[in-house]
Write an enzyme that holds these catalytic residues in place. Structure first.
Site, short mmCIF file in Angstrom:
data_model
loop_
_atom_site.label_atom_id
_atom_site.label_comp_id
_atom_site.label_asym_id
_atom_site.label_seq_id
_atom_site.Cartn_x
_atom_site.Cartn_y
_atom_site.Cartn_z
N LYS A 177 -7.86 4.31 1.87
CA LYS A 177 -7.08 5.48 2.31
C LYS A 177 -8.04 6.64 2.63
CE LYS A 177 -3.08 3.69 2.25
NZ LYS A 177 -2.47 3.35 3.52
N SER A 204 -2.42 8.73 0.69
CA SER A 204 -1.88 8.64 -0.67
C SER A 204 -2.52 9.69 -1.56
CB SER A 204 -2.20 7.24 -1.21
OG SER A 204 -1.96 7.18 -2.58
N LYS A 262 -1.18 -2.71 -0.18
CA LYS A 262 -1.00 -1.51 -1.01
C LYS A 262 -1.07 -1.73 -2.52
CE LYS A 262 3.99 -1.70 -1.47
NZ LYS A 262 5.22 -0.98 -1.62
N TYR A 299 -8.32 -0.11 -2.77
CA TYR A 299 -7.15 0.39 -2.03
C TYR A 299 -7.30 1.89 -1.76
CZ TYR A 299 -2.59 2.39 -1.18
OH TYR A 299 -1.57 3.14 -0.65
N LEU A 321 5.13 -9.22 8.76
CA LEU A 321 6.09 -9.70 7.74
C LEU A 321 5.39 -10.24 6.49
CD1 LEU A 321 8.80 -11.35 10.05
CD2 LEU A 321 8.71 -8.99 9.20
N ASP A 328 4.97 -5.63 12.89
CA ASP A 328 4.77 -5.99 11.47
C ASP A 328 4.49 -7.50 11.44
OD1 ASP A 328 5.98 -4.44 8.61
OD2 ASP A 328 5.27 -6.52 8.55
N TYR A 334 1.16 10.77 0.36
CA TYR A 334 2.40 10.59 -0.39
C TYR A 334 2.09 10.62 -1.87
CZ TYR A 334 3.39 7.70 3.83
OH TYR A 334 3.51 7.17 5.09
P1 NAD Z 1 5.14 -2.16 2.35
O1 NAD Z 1 4.25 -3.26 1.90
O2 NAD Z 1 6.59 -2.24 2.00
O3 NAD Z 1 5.02 -1.97 3.94
C1 NAD Z 1 3.84 -2.26 4.64
C2 NAD Z 1 4.22 -3.17 5.78
O4 NAD Z 1 3.03 -3.46 6.52
C3 NAD Z 1 4.82 -4.50 5.33
O5 NAD Z 1 6.04 -4.72 6.01
C4 NAD Z 1 3.77 -5.53 5.71
O6 NAD Z 1 4.35 -6.77 6.07
C5 NAD Z 1 3.06 -4.85 6.85
N1 NAD Z 1 1.67 -5.27 7.04
C6 NAD Z 1 0.70 -5.38 6.11
N2 NAD Z 1 -0.44 -5.80 6.69
C7 NAD Z 1 -0.18 -5.95 8.01
C8 NAD Z 1 -0.94 -6.38 9.13
N3 NAD Z 1 -2.21 -6.75 8.99
N4 NAD Z 1 -0.35 -6.43 10.34
C9 NAD Z 1 0.95 -6.08 10.50
N5 NAD Z 1 1.72 -5.67 9.48
C10 NAD Z 1 1.17 -5.62 8.24
O7 NAD Z 1 4.51 -0.79 1.80
P2 NAD Z 1 5.12 0.67 1.77
O8 NAD Z 1 5.35 1.03 0.36
O9 NAD Z 1 6.19 0.81 2.76
O10 NAD Z 1 3.83 1.49 2.25
C11 NAD Z 1 3.63 1.85 3.59
C12 NAD Z 1 2.30 2.57 3.71
O11 NAD Z 1 2.31 3.70 2.84
C13 NAD Z 1 1.11 1.73 3.28
O12 NAD Z 1 0.02 2.03 4.12
C14 NAD Z 1 0.84 2.21 1.86
O13 NAD Z 1 -0.51 2.03 1.51
C15 NAD Z 1 1.19 3.67 1.97
N6 NAD Z 1 1.54 4.28 0.69
C16 NAD Z 1 2.51 3.70 -0.08
C17 NAD Z 1 2.84 4.29 -1.30
C18 NAD Z 1 3.88 3.66 -2.20
O14 NAD Z 1 3.90 3.98 -3.40
N7 NAD Z 1 4.76 2.81 -1.70
C19 NAD Z 1 2.20 5.45 -1.71
C20 NAD Z 1 1.23 6.02 -0.89
C21 NAD Z 1 0.91 5.41 0.32
C1 WQD Z 2 3.64 5.70 -12.78
C2 WQD Z 2 3.56 5.98 -14.27
C3 WQD Z 2 2.02 4.57 -15.46
C4 WQD Z 2 4.22 0.85 -14.77
C5 WQD Z 2 0.51 4.08 -7.84
C6 WQD Z 2 -0.76 3.96 -7.04
C7 WQD Z 2 -0.83 5.05 -6.02
C8 WQD Z 2 0.42 5.07 -5.14
C9 WQD Z 2 1.67 5.05 -5.95
C10 WQD Z 2 -0.04 3.89 -3.14
C11 WQD Z 2 2.15 5.98 -14.83
C12 WQD Z 2 3.44 4.32 -15.92
C13 WQD Z 2 3.82 2.16 -14.79
C14 WQD Z 2 4.63 0.24 -15.99
C15 WQD Z 2 4.24 2.32 -17.13
N1 WQD Z 2 0.49 3.94 -4.28
N2 WQD Z 2 3.83 2.89 -15.95
N3 WQD Z 2 4.62 1.01 -17.13
O1 WQD Z 2 -0.03 4.80 -10.87
O2 WQD Z 2 1.09 6.97 -10.23
O3 WQD Z 2 0.53 5.34 -8.49
O4 WQD Z 2 1.63 4.01 -6.93
O5 WQD Z 2 -0.73 4.68 -2.59
O6 WQD Z 2 -1.98 4.80 -5.28
O7 WQD Z 2 -1.86 4.05 -7.95
O8 WQD Z 2 2.37 4.83 -10.05
O9 WQD Z 2 4.44 3.65 -10.63
O10 WQD Z 2 2.22 2.53 -11.12
O11 WQD Z 2 2.92 4.50 -12.49
O12 WQD Z 2 4.24 2.97 -18.19
O13 WQD Z 2 4.98 -0.95 -16.04
O14 WQD Z 2 4.26 4.94 -14.96
O15 WQD Z 2 1.13 4.53 -16.54
O16 WQD Z 2 2.08 6.96 -15.83
P1 WQD Z 2 0.90 5.51 -10.01
P2 WQD Z 2 3.02 3.77 -11.03
#
Ligand code: NAD
Ligand code: WQD
Length: 336
Positions: free
Chosen positions: A153, A124, A84, A149, A33, A31, A177
């Site tokens: 994906k 995602s 992300k 973004y 960081l 990572d 996810y």
């Molecule tokens: P996060 O930002 O907490 O974790 C990602 C980690 O990757 C961080 O620790 C960051 O420092 C590290 N990182 C970023 N760029 C890097 C690089 N170039 N080299 C090395 N490390 C790097 O995010 P998360 O919520 O844990 O998400 C993890 C993965 O899941 C991501 O790929 C994200 O797109 C995907 N994802 C997240 C969600 C969500 O809602 N959290 C939903 C769907 C998919």
């Molecule tokens: C959830 C609901 C908003 C914030 C996003 C990314 C998706 C994935 C997960 C990475 C919606 C409402 C939100 C606020 C609100 N990430 N809302 N007030 O949009 O489903 O997904 O995160 O892959 O790619 O798009 O999640 O938590 O932003 O929103 O009313 O301040 O909450 O309109 O209905 P979303 P979210």
């Protein structure tokens, strides 16, 4: 198994490292960081009694990354590292494509060079766009992504699936996810947003803590139970357990599988808000504002494939997600 976890100090990565260690796997974290802190390693060690080997490396740095593959003989890779933030990706598309595509290609190149043939990738539900009816099924394929973004994906899924065609030894599981929330029950690891939170629960948590004065609810005129947006929230520990099952599945199969990871149930903004009010014991002020551009009314997963292939089902409900999130936030506030 010895597993490389990129992004392993991040939110989902850290919870997955805990579950991997609990399942007796050896974890090595890479990572940079950018969005996490080295102190997460202390928390993982406190929870599991094991401190994972850690390399502070940017996955864009091919030479440094190669040293990690030379030093370690990996059985598998779980690739979380990436940027992300949906809104930020619209402002900074080059950074998002470079990090999430070029960085990922470095991982895939080194996996090929060092004959590491098992991969789980963080995709995602965003790749479904707004083109399909709920519940979203894997067989729908891709919808139209609405931001860079989401496109990174979709592109990663396409790249991995093409590599699987050319390399019959490679086995990949692409996990889509839905909306991960919550925290580990210890309260030691969870999500710490950088700046103003983009996502709903982190925002609610900051309002409850007094960091922000109210929640903006983005629209109450959707065709849903109470007019607010409906999402499939999944406890991050359930999601982490899904990764253990997915990497074990990858190691015992060949080919490329796309699998949704959600609960299959949708909750509205108000339902989540009220669940967090219940968990914290406090009323949370809100104001209804205009819809957010790009939002859809309802999103939840068809979870049958996860059950069939991985024998995975989410266990925790929305109350438990909020209780664990509140515990994490309370510990964090005491630290600050
Ligand atoms: P996060 O930002 O907490 O974790 C990602 C980690 O990757 C961080 O620790 C960051 O420092 C590290 N990182 C970023 N760029 C890097 C690089 N170039 N080299 C090395 N490390 C790097 O995010 P998360 O919520 O844990 O998400 C993890 C993965 O899941 C991501 O790929 C994200 O797109 C995907 N994802 C997240 C969600 C969500 O809602 N959290 C939903 C769907 C998919
Ligand atoms: C959830 C609901 C908003 C914030 C996003 C990314 C998706 C994935 C997960 C990475 C919606 C409402 C939100 C606020 C609100 N990430 N809302 N007030 O949009 O489903 O997904 O995160 O892959 O790619 O798009 O999640 O938590 O932003 O929103 O009313 O301040 O909450 O309109 O209905 P979303 P979210």
């Amino acid at each position: 198994m010895k597993i490389l976890v990129t992004g392993g100090t991040g939110y989902i990565g850290s919870h997955t490292c805990v579950e991997l260690i609990n399942s007796k796997h050896e974890v090595v974290i890479v990572d940079n960081l950018y969005n996490s802190s080295e102190s997460v390693l202390d928390s993982i060690e406190t929870i599991t009694n094991v401190r994972p080997k850690f390399y502070k490396i940017d996955i864009l740095d091919y030479e440094e990354l190669e040293k990690v593959f030379k030093d370690n003989k990996f059985d598998a890779v779980i690739h979380f590292a990436g940027l992300k933030a949906v809104g930020e990706s619209v402002e900074k598309p080059i950074e998002y494509y470079e990090n999430n595509i070029s960085g990922s290609l470095n991982i895939y190149k080194l996996m090929k060079k060092y004959n590491v043939n098992n991969l789980v990738f963080s995709s995602s539900a965003t790749v479904y766009g707004d083109d399909f009816e709920v519940p979203f099924k894997e067989e729908y394929g891709f919808g139209t992504t609405t931001n860079p973004y989401g496109t990174t994906k979709k592109m990663n899924e396409m790249i991995i699936s093409d590599i699987c065609v050319s390399n019959k030894d490679l086995s990949a599981v692409l996990l889509r996810y839905f909306n991960p929330i919550g925290a580990h029950e210890s309260g030691l690891i969870g999500e710490i947003p950088n700046g103003i939170p983009n996502n709903l629960l982190p925002y609610i948590m900051q309002v409850e803590s007094g960091i922000r004065d109210h929640l903006n609810v983005f629209g109450d005129d959707y065709d849903t139970v109470d007019g607010t947006g409906v999402r499939d929230y999944i406890h991050v520990v359930d999601l982490a357990r899904a990764h253990v099952k997915a990497i074990e599945y990858a190691c015992s199969h060949k080919g490329c599988e796309v699998i949704n990871i959600g609960t299959g149930k949708g909750y509205s903004v108000f339902e989540l808000l009220h669940a967090y009010e219940k968990a914290s014991g406090h009323k949370i002020p809100y104001e209804v504002v205009d819809r957010r551009k790009g939002d859809i009314a309802t999103c939840f997963a068809d979870t049958r494939k996860a059950k069939e292939l991985l024998d995975f089902e989410a266990e925790y409900d929305i109350d438990r997600m909020c209780i664990d999130a509140y515990r994490f936030m309370s510990k964090l506030n005491k630290k600050i």
